[in-house]
Structure formats: structure tokens, C-alpha cells
Scaffold this motif. Structure first.
Motif, PDB file in Angstrom:
ATOM      1  N   VAL A  22       0.839  -1.199   0.000  1.00  0.00           N
ATOM      2  CA  VAL A  22       0.000   0.000   0.000  1.00  0.00           C
ATOM      3  C   VAL A  22       0.873   1.247   0.000  1.00  0.00           C
ATOM      4  N   THR A  23       0.246   2.355  -0.391  1.00  0.00           N
ATOM      5  CA  THR A  23       0.867   3.669  -0.318  1.00  0.00           C
ATOM      6  C   THR A  23       0.092   4.496   0.695  1.00  0.00           C
ATOM      7  N   VAL A  24       0.824   5.122   1.612  1.00  0.00           N
ATOM      8  CA  VAL A  24       0.241   6.060   2.565  1.00  0.00           C
ATOM      9  C   VAL A  24       0.539   7.453   2.028  1.00  0.00           C
ATOM     10  N   SER A  25      -0.494   8.289   1.911  1.00  0.00           N
ATOM     11  CA  SER A  25      -0.309   9.617   1.328  1.00  0.00           C
ATOM     12  C   SER A  25      -1.143  10.658   2.066  1.00  0.00           C
ATOM     13  N   LYS A  26      -0.746  11.919   1.859  1.00  0.00           N
ATOM     14  CA  LYS A  26      -1.487  13.059   2.393  1.00  0.00           C
ATOM     15  C   LYS A  26      -1.768  14.026   1.254  1.00  0.00           C
TER      16      LYS A  26
END
Length: 162
Positions: free
Chosen positions: A59-63
Motif C-alpha cells: 500500500v501507499t500512505v499519502s497526504k
């Protein structure tokens, strides 16, 4: 209950030193989520109801920042995300998107409350482990903020395609 699932959990900092029986107890009530590549486990700003343990996939964690999605980190099998939802009542602080087809175990506050009723010591140890993991991440963030304030140019943030 699959021994491999229990072992996966026990290798994580949040479930380190937790008895296999307690992990199995948590897993009996936990949902297993299958998330196709490109779909979101959750988005920044949504209500948080639990954490996820990534059993397969990445997964990618992004803001979000100025209409862009910026990479915070990438996570793989054995990593967890969303644990802040187990300690506070605030909306999600980031978005998490499947980079590949994923399988994740969802643990909610209700799952942990069941453990609290059964074994308060194991419950307390998990809570302390969550706090330690959040503290570790906060120290990293504090260091990055300090360095930025001192004029160190941080790495360019990767923008993610929408």
C-alpha cells in the motif's frame, strides 16, 4: 486459526510479546479485507474505526497538499496502518491505497475491548505497544521538522497519480 497469521502478528512491534492465545482470540473476531489494486482502505479525513495488518500486497500512505497526493511511505506484508484510530477519535490523518491486490486483517476498538474483558494485561501491553510505535513515528517526524527548520532541504516529495 492459521498459525502463519498468528506468527505474522507476533512479528509486528504492536503485537510483540503478546501471547499466541491472545492474538488468536483477537483474530477470531477480526474481519479479513480483500482490497483490489487501486482501491483505498480509507481516505484522509474519514472517520477511523480500526487498524489494518497487511497480510499480502503493498500500500501507499499519502497526504493531500494543495490538490496533490504526496507520498508519506509505502508499506508491505507485515506492516500495519490506521492504528491511531484505536487511540483517538479524530478523522484519518492520511489516505491508504492498495498498490497491488491486498489482503488485510482489520482490528477494531470492539475487538480490543473484547480482549480487555478477557485479559486486561494483554490489552494493556498492546496499548503500550501502539503508543510506542506512534512515539517512534513522532520522533522521526520531529527530526524531519527540526532539520527542515534548520534549513536542511528535504527530499522532494513524490506526487502520486490520481
Amino acid at each position: 486459526m492459521a498459525a502463519s497469521r498468528i506468527e505474522l502478528m507476533q512479528q509486528m512491534p504492536i503485537f510483540g510479546a503478546i501471547a499466541a492465545e491472545s492474538v488468536e482470540f483477537l483474530l477470531t473476531a477480526a474481519r479479513v479485507i480483500e482490497m483490489p489494486c487501486g482501491d483505498y482502505f480509507f481516505r484522509e479525513g474519514e472517520p477511523g474505526h480500526g487498524m489494518f495488518v497487511l497480510e499480502a500486497g503493498s500500500v501507499t500512505v499519502s497526504k493531500s497538499w494543495q490538490s496533490h497526493e504526496l507520498l508519506i511511505r509505502r508499506l508491505v506484508q507485515g506492516d500495519c496502518f490506521g492504528e491511531m484510530a484505536l487511540l483517538d477519535l479524530f478523522p484519518r490523518s492520511a489516505s491508504v491505497r492498495a498498490d497491488a491486490d491486498c489482503v488485510a486483517i482489520e482490528l477494531t476498538s470492539a475487538n480490543l475491548y473484547r480482549l480487555f474483558e478477557r485479559d486486561v494485561e494483554q490489552f494493556a501491553l498492546i496499548q503500550m505497544n501502539i503508543a510506542r510505535e506512534m512515539s517512534r513515528r513522532l520522533r522521526i517526524t520531529d527530526d524531519l521538522l527540526f532539520r527542515a527548520r534548520m534549513g536542511e532541504v528535504p527530499q522532494a516529495h513524490e506526487r502520486l497519480a490520481r
